[in-house]
Scaffold this motif. Structure first.
Motif, PDB file in Angstrom:
ATOM      1  N   PRO A   1      27.058  68.980 108.572  1.00 10.67           N
ATOM      2  CA  PRO A   1      26.910  69.981 109.640  1.00 10.67           C
ATOM      3  C   PRO A   1      27.716  69.569 110.880  1.00 10.67           C
ATOM      4  O   PRO A   1      27.570  68.463 111.398  1.00 10.67           O
ATOM      5  CB  PRO A   1      25.403  69.956 109.945  1.00 10.67           C
ATOM      6  N   ILE A   2      28.611  70.466 111.313  1.00  9.21           N
ATOM      7  CA  ILE A   2      29.415  70.253 112.522  1.00  9.21           C
ATOM      8  C   ILE A   2      29.121  71.404 113.469  1.00  9.21           C
ATOM      9  O   ILE A   2      29.321  72.574 113.113  1.00  9.21           O
ATOM     10  CB  ILE A   2      30.917  70.196 112.207  1.00  9.21           C
ATOM     11  N   ILE A   3      28.617  71.091 114.650  1.00  6.97           N
ATOM     12  CA  ILE A   3      28.354  72.138 115.639  1.00  6.97           C
ATOM     13  C   ILE A   3      29.245  71.876 116.851  1.00  6.97           C
ATOM     14  O   ILE A   3      29.301  70.769 117.381  1.00  6.97           O
ATOM     15  CB  ILE A   3      26.862  72.198 116.012  1.00  6.97           C
ATOM     16  N   CYS A   4      29.978  72.933 117.266  1.00 10.73           N
ATOM     17  CA  CYS A   4      30.940  72.826 118.364  1.00 10.73           C
ATOM     18  C   CYS A   4      30.441  73.588 119.583  1.00 10.73           C
ATOM     19  O   CYS A   4      29.787  74.621 119.451  1.00 10.73           O
ATOM     20  CB  CYS A   4      32.266  73.453 117.969  1.00 10.73           C
ATOM     21  N   THR A   5      30.826  73.087 120.744  1.00 15.08           N
ATOM     22  CA  THR A   5      30.727  73.903 121.953  1.00 15.08           C
ATOM     23  C   THR A   5      32.143  74.288 122.361  1.00 15.08           C
ATOM     24  O   THR A   5      33.102  73.563 122.074  1.00 15.08           O
ATOM     25  CB  THR A   5      30.052  73.140 123.101  1.00 15.08           C
ATOM     26  N   LEU A   6      32.261  75.436 123.028  1.00 17.06           N
ATOM     27  CA  LEU A   6      33.574  75.928 123.453  1.00 17.06           C
ATOM     28  C   LEU A   6      33.509  76.459 124.873  1.00 17.06           C
ATOM     29  O   LEU A   6      32.462  76.933 125.317  1.00 17.06           O
ATOM     30  CB  LEU A   6      34.035  77.088 122.560  1.00 17.06           C
ATOM     31  N   ASP A   7      34.634  76.428 125.549  1.00 20.81           N
ATOM     32  CA  ASP A   7      34.796  77.097 126.826  1.00 20.81           C
ATOM     33  C   ASP A   7      34.807  78.611 126.581  1.00 20.81           C
ATOM     34  O   ASP A   7      35.204  79.078 125.517  1.00 20.81           O
ATOM     35  CB  ASP A   7      36.129  76.666 127.440  1.00 20.81           C
ATOM     36  N   LEU A   8      34.385  79.345 127.604  1.00 16.84           N
ATOM     37  CA  LEU A   8      34.403  80.817 127.516  1.00 16.84           C
ATOM     38  C   LEU A   8      35.833  81.347 127.359  1.00 16.84           C
ATOM     39  O   LEU A   8      36.034  82.457 126.892  1.00 16.84           O
ATOM     40  CB  LEU A   8      33.721  81.367 128.763  1.00 16.84           C
ATOM     41  N   HIS A   9      36.837  80.545 127.747  1.00 20.55           N
ATOM     42  CA  HIS A   9      38.225  80.988 127.665  1.00 20.55           C
ATOM     43  C   HIS A   9      38.917  80.595 126.360  1.00 20.55           C
ATOM     44  O   HIS A   9      40.148  80.601 126.275  1.00 20.55           O
ATOM     45  CB  HIS A   9      39.008  80.460 128.863  1.00 20.55           C
ATOM     46  N   ALA A  10      38.137  80.255 125.353  1.00 22.52           N
ATOM     47  CA  ALA A  10      38.709  79.894 124.060  1.00 22.52           C
ATOM     48  C   ALA A  10      39.508  81.052 123.475  1.00 22.52           C
ATOM     49  O   ALA A  10      39.122  82.214 123.604  1.00 22.52           O
ATOM     50  CB  ALA A  10      37.593  79.511 123.096  1.00 22.52           C
ATOM     51  N   ASN A  11      40.625  80.719 122.833  1.00 21.67           N
ATOM     52  CA  ASN A  11      41.300  81.638 121.921  1.00 21.67           C
ATOM     53  C   ASN A  11      40.752  81.285 120.533  1.00 21.67           C
ATOM     54  O   ASN A  11      41.292  80.421 119.849  1.00 21.67           O
ATOM     55  CB  ASN A  11      42.818  81.462 121.987  1.00 21.67           C
ATOM     56  N   PHE A  12      39.674  81.938 120.179  1.00 20.26           N
ATOM     57  CA  PHE A  12      38.865  81.559 119.018  1.00 20.26           C
ATOM     58  C   PHE A  12      39.596  81.959 117.728  1.00 20.26           C
ATOM     59  O   PHE A  12      39.865  83.127 117.505  1.00 20.26           O
ATOM     60  CB  PHE A  12      37.529  82.302 119.124  1.00 20.26           C
ATOM     61  N   SER A  13      39.896  80.978 116.890  1.00 16.64           N
ATOM     62  CA  SER A  13      40.601  81.284 115.637  1.00 16.64           C
ATOM     63  C   SER A  13      39.610  81.346 114.474  1.00 16.64           C
ATOM     64  O   SER A  13      38.559  80.706 114.497  1.00 16.64           O
ATOM     65  CB  SER A  13      41.654  80.209 115.349  1.00 16.64           C
ATOM     66  N   GLN A  14      40.002  82.092 113.447  1.00 16.01           N
ATOM     67  CA  GLN A  14      39.155  82.154 112.241  1.00 16.01           C
ATOM     68  C   GLN A  14      39.049  80.774 111.610  1.00 16.01           C
ATOM     69  O   GLN A  14      38.007  80.421 111.054  1.00 16.01           O
ATOM     70  CB  GLN A  14      39.720  83.162 111.230  1.00 16.01           C
ATOM     71  N   ALA A  15      40.104  79.957 111.732  1.00 18.08           N
ATOM     72  CA  ALA A  15      40.056  78.597 111.175  1.00 18.08           C
ATOM     73  C   ALA A  15      38.928  77.808 111.835  1.00 18.08           C
ATOM     74  O   ALA A  15      38.156  77.115 111.160  1.00 18.08           O
ATOM     75  CB  ALA A  15      41.393  77.895 111.398  1.00 18.08           C
ATOM     76  N   MET A  16      38.809  77.923 113.174  1.00 21.07           N
ATOM     77  CA  MET A  16      37.742  77.207 113.878  1.00 21.07           C
ATOM     78  C   MET A  16      36.370  77.666 113.379  1.00 21.07           C
ATOM     79  O   MET A  16      35.463  76.859 113.168  1.00 21.07           O
ATOM     80  CB  MET A  16      37.850  77.451 115.386  1.00 21.07           C
ATOM     81  N   ALA A  17      36.222  78.982 113.209  1.00 17.67           N
ATOM     82  CA  ALA A  17      34.920  79.520 112.782  1.00 17.67           C
ATOM     83  C   ALA A  17      34.588  79.074 111.360  1.00 17.67           C
ATOM     84  O   ALA A  17      33.422  78.835 111.034  1.00 17.67           O
ATOM     85  CB  ALA A  17      34.928  81.045 112.882  1.00 17.67           C
ATOM     86  N   GLU A  18      35.611  78.945 110.511  1.00 15.85           N
ATOM     87  CA  GLU A  18      35.356  78.547 109.128  1.00 15.85           C
ATOM     88  C   GLU A  18      35.074  77.051 109.000  1.00 15.85           C
ATOM     89  O   GLU A  18      34.284  76.631 108.164  1.00 15.85           O
ATOM     90  CB  GLU A  18      36.571  78.918 108.255  1.00 15.85           C
ATOM     91  N   LEU A  19      35.713  76.249 109.839  1.00 14.43           N
ATOM     92  CA  LEU A  19      35.586  74.788 109.710  1.00 14.43           C
ATOM     93  C   LEU A  19      34.301  74.245 110.327  1.00 14.43           C
ATOM     94  O   LEU A  19      33.796  73.205 109.904  1.00 14.43           O
ATOM     95  CB  LEU A  19      36.808  74.104 110.336  1.00 14.43           C
ATOM     96  N   ALA A  20      33.772  74.939 111.346  1.00 11.50           N
ATOM     97  CA  ALA A  20      32.527  74.482 111.972  1.00 11.50           C
ATOM     98  C   ALA A  20      31.336  75.192 111.330  1.00 11.50           C
ATOM     99  O   ALA A  20      31.464  76.300 110.821  1.00 11.50           O
ATOM    100  CB  ALA A  20      32.565  74.764 113.462  1.00 11.50           C
ATOM    101  N   THR A  21      30.192  74.525 111.368  1.00 10.36           N
ATOM    102  CA  THR A  21      28.973  75.122 110.828  1.00 10.36           C
ATOM    103  C   THR A  21      28.436  76.168 111.800  1.00 10.36           C
ATOM    104  O   THR A  21      27.958  77.228 111.403  1.00 10.36           O
ATOM    105  CB  THR A  21      27.909  74.013 110.632  1.00 10.36           C
TER     106      THR A  21
END
Ligand SMILES: [Zn+2]
Length: 487
Positions: free
Chosen positions: A132-152
């Motif tokens: 399980p990998i849980i990420c926090t992000l800044d509100l200004h993220a350019n959120f990629s599908q790769a990021m969403a798939e790689l993190a839990t």
């Protein structure tokens, strides 16, 4: 005992800024490992502080790896990214039960436009697909599908200025604890409509941005939803994933997560015309500054938004102040050369300087000023209140204050410092509340620091690498179409 790793790698990379970001920038600002990481961040308002606190409260044993950040700037050089990534991945102390990662989400290197996705890919290469990998992000993220798939699961800030960083870190740690104890099984879905929101419209306390987060709050009440995030994107990065992101995390139900993300995304898309705006010109803003009685007037230098990677030495507004003969302005400029001249002259001595406008040709020319060196400072300051960035302390390098006959206080710094804390000028003995004009090189983020003293805040359409208007940028890699650049 459940062992949870903790990593941090945060940079907002402006691919239009001419000065690249290097390993040395990170090392000089903040790069900590192991117990040092805990010492640096414990008790601050940053998400790393929230992650530490949340683990403590929920009974998880934190195994701190490496955490680093630096002031927003140009894309990270290829070599520096490799070194940072290698040290970050090398700091993961397996075996672990879970991994918490504080990322920005708008990090770009010369080689990897989606540097956050690349970091997660390299993390997965050592942890395997199931940790399980849980990420926090800044509100200004350019959120990629790769990021969403790689993190839990992923949790982004919900406020701009960013005042909930600690709360989001804490939320991520608690979600990790519940996951590891088998109480929930997070799955996430990301929607990335072809939409961006102008930075002048990104203040989450007021419409139109407020509505985006009201929708998010609604989704959080849906049964089975564990978390939700709305990222506004960062249009000063010319990357394929640039734009807004809508994410929902559901308990074992991917279709529900998708439904929630899509619901938020479609409602934002329907309101897209509200996310476009216009600002007054520098000449209009200074003319208003000379007349207004709502003092001090804070002028946001939108085109030189240091917190979004600009040079911090734009002279556009200062030149206009001098041209129109306005008085009593407080201006902060990054200008190590002029600082050196002030140091050489010494306090109480008169100096004639050409300040600012030295990094590039996009933010005005150097401006001639004559004044007295009032103060020389080490440029260090401490901020105890909750402020955008959550850094807690700042280092603007050796700093000089020059007072001019027109009542202007010109603060000259040796390091670029975004105006997130009023301590930046209070620590120099300045009294911002007694000035007519305060210039802050930012847009929304400085509000948390400046609202308590401001008579009024006015955003100004200054040119630069952080212009409010996305149409001025020469994009090559972004996706098309993207509203409002294409309708
Ligand atoms: Zn941000």
């Amino acid at each position: 005992m459940l062992r949870v790793g903790l990593l941090g790698f945060l940079h907002e990379s402006n691919t239009f800024a001419p000065v690249p970001t290097t390993y040395e920038h990170f090392a000089a600002t903040s790069l900590t490992r192991g117990e040092e990481l805990r010492e640096r961040w414990l008790g601050k308002h940053h998400e790393l502080s929230g992650l530490l606190a949340g683990c403590e409260e929920s009974g998880l044993t934190v195994v701190p790896g490496m955490a680093t950040y630096t002031v927003p700037g140009g894309a990270i050089t290829a070599e520096s990214f490799e070194r940072l990534a290698a040290e970050l991945i090398g700091s993961i102390a397996l075996p672990l039960d879970g991994l918490l990662v504080a990322l920005h989400g708008a990090t770009a290197s010369e080689t990897y436009p989606d540097a956050d996705g690349e970091i997660l890919r390299r993390i997965r290469a050592v942890t395997g697909p199931d940790l399980p990998i849980i990420c926090t992000l800044d509100l200004h993220a350019n959120f990629s599908q790769a990021m969403a798939e790689l993190a839990t699961a992923t949790i982004a800030y919900r406020t701009n200025p960013h005042l909930d960083q600690f709360a989001r870190g804490r939320e991520a740690a608690w979600l990790m604890a519940r996951t590891l104890r088998g109480e929930v099984q997070p799955v996430q879905a990301l929607e990335t409509p072809p939409l961006l929101i102008q930075i002048s419209r990104q203040h989450t306390n007021v419409e139109p941005a407020r509505g985006l987060y009201a929708d998010l709050e609604t989704v959080l009440t849906w049964p089975g939803i564990l978390s939700a995030s709305v990222t506004m994107g960062f249009y000063y990065a010319d990357v394929p994933e640039m734009g807004m992101g809508f994410l929902a995390v559901a308990d074992g139900d991917e279709a529900l997560a998708r439904r929630a993300a899509r619901w938020m995304s479609e409602r934002a898309w329907a309101r897209r015309a509200e996310f476009v705006g216009n600002l007054p010109t520098p000449a209009e803003a200074i003319a208003y500054a000379k007349e207004t009685t709502r003092l001090p007037l804070v002028l946001m230098d939108v085109g030189d938004n240091v917190g979004a990677g600009s040079p911090a030495d734009s002279t556009i507004l200062l030149a206009e102040v001098l041209r129109q003969g306005a008085r009593d302005a407080l201006v902060v400029l990054y200008d190590p050369e002029s600082v050196a001249q002030c140091v050489a002259a010494g306090v109480r001595h008169t100096v004639s300087l050409r300040v600012g406008g030295k990094t590039d040709a996009l933010h005005g020319a150097p401006v001639a000023i004559t004044g007295t060196v009032r103060t020389l400072s080490d440029g260090l300051f401490v901020e105890h209140q909750i402020r955008h960035g959550g850094w807690g302390h700042g280092d603007q390098g050796v700093t000089a204050v020059v007072e001019t006959a027109e009542g202007h206080s010109i603060v000259l710094t040796s390091l670029r410092m975004p105006p997130m804390s009023l301590e930046q000028v209070l620590s120099l003995g300045l009294r911002p509340e007694r000035k007519r004009i305060l210039m802050a090189k930012g847009v929304v983020a400085p509000r948390a620091a400046y609202e308590p003293v401001a008579g009024e805040i006015l955003l100004v359409d200054t040119p630069g690498v952080t212009s409010d208007n996305p149409a001025v940028f020469n994009y090559r890699r972004r996706r098309k179409p993207l509203f409002p650049l294409e309708s």
